[in-house]
Design a protein around this motif. Structure first.
Motif, PDB file in Angstrom:
ATOM      1  N   LYS A   1       0.844  -1.203   0.000  1.00  0.00           N
ATOM      2  CA  LYS A   1       0.000   0.000   0.000  1.00  0.00           C
ATOM      3  C   LYS A   1       0.874   1.246   0.000  1.00  0.00           C
ATOM      4  CE  LYS A   1      -3.577  -1.940   2.972  1.00  0.00           C
ATOM      5  NZ  LYS A   1      -3.999  -2.004   4.359  1.00  0.00           N
ATOM      6  N   CYS A   2       0.374   2.315  -0.627  1.00  0.00           N
ATOM      7  CA  CYS A   2       1.065   3.595  -0.539  1.00  0.00           C
ATOM      8  C   CYS A   2       1.176   3.974   0.937  1.00  0.00           C
ATOM      9  CB  CYS A   2       0.294   4.671  -1.305  1.00  0.00           C
ATOM     10  SG  CYS A   2       0.953   6.336  -1.013  1.00  0.00           S
ATOM     11  N   ALA A   3       2.386   4.328   1.364  1.00  0.00           N
ATOM     12  CA  ALA A   3       2.617   4.635   2.778  1.00  0.00           C
ATOM     13  C   ALA A   3       1.845   5.882   3.215  1.00  0.00           C
ATOM     14  CB  ALA A   3       4.111   4.840   3.019  1.00  0.00           C
ATOM     15  N   LEU A   4       1.364   6.674   2.270  1.00  0.00           N
ATOM     16  CA  LEU A   4       0.698   7.923   2.620  1.00  0.00           C
ATOM     17  C   LEU A   4      -0.816   7.903   2.424  1.00  0.00           C
ATOM     18  CD1 LEU A   4       3.263  10.534   1.246  1.00  0.00           C
ATOM     19  CD2 LEU A   4       3.205   9.355   3.443  1.00  0.00           C
ATOM     20  N   CYS A   5      -1.306   7.135   1.469  1.00  0.00           N
ATOM     21  CA  CYS A   5      -2.752   7.168   1.226  1.00  0.00           C
ATOM     22  C   CYS A   5      -3.390   5.787   1.176  1.00  0.00           C
ATOM     23  CB  CYS A   5      -3.077   7.937  -0.050  1.00  0.00           C
ATOM     24  SG  CYS A   5      -2.521   7.087  -1.533  1.00  0.00           S
ATOM     25  N   GLY A   6      -2.583   4.735   1.185  1.00  0.00           N
ATOM     26  CA  GLY A   6      -3.157   3.393   1.218  1.00  0.00           C
ATOM     27  C   GLY A   6      -3.588   2.847  -0.139  1.00  0.00           C
TER      28      GLY A   6
ATOM     29  N   LEU B   1       5.245   4.361  -2.447  1.00  0.00           N
ATOM     30  CA  LEU B   1       4.331   5.487  -2.675  1.00  0.00           C
ATOM     31  C   LEU B   1       3.561   5.309  -3.975  1.00  0.00           C
ATOM     32  CD1 LEU B   1       6.712   8.457  -1.727  1.00  0.00           C
ATOM     33  CD2 LEU B   1       4.944   7.405  -0.285  1.00  0.00           C
ATOM     34  N   CYS B   2       2.358   5.900  -4.013  1.00  0.00           N
ATOM     35  CA  CYS B   2       1.618   5.951  -5.276  1.00  0.00           C
ATOM     36  C   CYS B   2       2.278   7.008  -6.156  1.00  0.00           C
ATOM     37  CB  CYS B   2       0.148   6.261  -5.025  1.00  0.00           C
ATOM     38  SG  CYS B   2      -0.115   7.938  -4.426  1.00  0.00           S
ATOM     39  N   ALA B   3       1.911   7.021  -7.423  1.00  0.00           N
ATOM     40  CA  ALA B   3       2.565   7.927  -8.376  1.00  0.00           C
ATOM     41  C   ALA B   3       2.461   9.384  -7.925  1.00  0.00           C
ATOM     42  CB  ALA B   3       1.960   7.741  -9.762  1.00  0.00           C
ATOM     43  N   HIS B   4       1.296   9.766  -7.421  1.00  0.00           N
ATOM     44  CA  HIS B   4       1.070  11.138  -6.974  1.00  0.00           C
ATOM     45  C   HIS B   4       1.994  11.505  -5.804  1.00  0.00           C
ATOM     46  CE1 HIS B   4      -1.038  14.747  -5.723  1.00  0.00           C
ATOM     47  NE2 HIS B   4      -1.321  14.209  -4.540  1.00  0.00           N
ATOM     48  N   HIS B   5       2.027  10.662  -4.800  1.00  0.00           N
ATOM     49  CA  HIS B   5       2.852  10.965  -3.639  1.00  0.00           C
ATOM     50  C   HIS B   5       4.341  10.805  -3.928  1.00  0.00           C
ATOM     51  CE1 HIS B   5      -1.012  10.469  -1.220  1.00  0.00           C
ATOM     52  NE2 HIS B   5      -0.642  11.741  -1.151  1.00  0.00           N
ATOM     53  N   ASP B   6       4.650   9.874  -4.827  1.00  0.00           N
ATOM     54  CA  ASP B   6       6.051   9.734  -5.236  1.00  0.00           C
ATOM     55  C   ASP B   6       6.541  11.024  -5.894  1.00  0.00           C
ATOM     56  OD1 ASP B   6       8.552   8.315  -6.092  1.00  0.00           O
ATOM     57  OD2 ASP B   6       7.700   8.719  -8.063  1.00  0.00           O
TER      58      ASP B   6
HETATM   59 ZN   LIG Z   1      -0.450   7.765  -2.133  1.00  0.00          ZN
END
Ligand SMILES: [Zn+2]
Length: 351
Positions: free
Chosen positions: A253-258, A290-295
């Motif tokens: 999971k993305c560490a910031l948004c799941g 991370l997801c692409a956005h948070h990355d």
């Molecule tokens: Zn994310």
């Protein structure tokens, strides 16, 4: 009489002996298996047995002497599950006579052309079979079948010698771990199935060869800008081994948004690849999944984190941009002690 075979469904039933593989098929299979997973292999002699080749495991260059035959029926009616390879009289015994060391290894392999799909390897103890004149090495079809579900499986032949049966993606790992007397050196700290232990024990070398292959890639693209190179590394590592290591740590999971959509997730370096030492390059502490956005936000140093996990936002982002980018929704992260030096480095670059 029909001998037991592995069926297309992966079960065992009496059936015809698989026709293949040919010697050429076997060499191709070995070559393909040893050029995956960042291993690098080339033949130096394949006209007769033992075939000779050079394998780069990332940690060392290994000279290989490979005896390999198709696995066929045992031919003894009493034993319908018995399979074997035949070490023919007259094979060049140069490989058998060489001691197995960290950089010179002799392999004694059989390949079973399983109708279930992927061919299955069996590897016998080359040292124990060095007295090779007209000798057959046996393996039970059930032991070959076990490799389908286990990946790699340990068993014994009728003489009590160790045999490993495995799928082709374990061939490199097998070679990496095999040493004199066919002793596998698997650290006691490893746990789980044999396959898990083997993958864990060979991970340090896998890291080394991954780094090596990326360095090779960077040399090939010398003319690109450093930003373009960094982007390529990101693609190669962030979607490869580094991502795998972080998927494990962050439960996919993305560490910031799941976000859990696999294709949207990236192994993101905290300290940049080009600034990291070899040990740091593939250290899980040096990454976030991370997801692409948070990355993108993290990679461009528009956000970072304090040692206690609190979010820091770049002053270059306006209030409306922060709203648009949903910065307020980013939660604090869990920071392990190992992550702190990397985060300090990342914070120093915050815009
Ligand atoms: Zn994310």
């Amino acid at each position: 009489m029909q001998y037991n075979q592995i069926t297309a469904a992966g079960t065992i039933a009496p059936g015809p002996d698989p026709a293949g593989p040919t010697s050429k098929d076997i060499r191709n299979l070995i070559e393909t298996a040893l050029n995956s997973d960042d291993f690098s292999f080339s033949w130096s002699g394949q006209r007769h047995q033992p075939y000779e080749g050079i394998l780069d495991t990332g940690a060392s260059i290994i000279k290989l002497y490979i005896y390999a035959w198709r696995i066929g029926n045992g031919g003894r009616k009493k034993y319908p599950s018995e399979k074997r390879i035949q070490i023919r009289d007259g094979v060049d015994n140069i490989g058998f006579l060489r001691p197995i060391t960290a950089t010179n290894k002799t392999l004694l392999l059989g390949v079973y052309d399983s109708p279930s799909g992927t061919p299955i390897f069996a590897a016998w103890d080359a040292t124990a079979n060095a007295d090779h004149t007209q000798k057959s090495c046996q393996v039970q079809v059930e032991e070959l079948q076990a490799a389908i579900t286990e990946g790699i499986h340990k068993c014994n032949d009728s003489r009590g010698n160790t045999i490993y049966t495995f799928m082709p993606n374990f061939l490199g790992n097998y070679i990496d771990l095999v040493s004199a007397g066919n002793v596998f050196v698997i650290p006691a700290s490893t746990t789980g199935t044999l396959a898990t232990k083997v993958k864990e024990a060979t991970l340090p070398n896998k890291k080394k060869r991954t780094i090596k292959s990326v360095q090779k890639l960077l040399q090939q693209i010398q003319n690109l800008s450093s930003t373009e190179k960094e982007a390529l590394v990101k693609q190669r590592i962030g979607q490869g081994l580094f991502k795998d290591l972080l998927k494990n740590k962050y439960h996919c999971k993305c560490a910031l948004c799941g976000i859990q959509t696999e294709k949207m997730l990236i192994g993101s370096h905290i300290k940049r690849w080009k600034d990291s030492s070899d040990a740091e390059k593939l250290d899980e502490n040096n990454g976030l999944l991370l997801c692409a956005h948070h990355d993108a936000l993290f990679d461009k140093h528009l956000i970072s984190f304090e040692d206690n996990g609190d979010l820091i936002v770049s002053t270059t982002l306006t209030a409306s941009e922060q709203k648009e980018l949903q910065i307020a929704a980013i939660p604090p992260i869990l920071v392990s002690p190992g992550m702190k030096p990397y985060l300090a480095e990342h914070r120093s670059k915050l815009k």
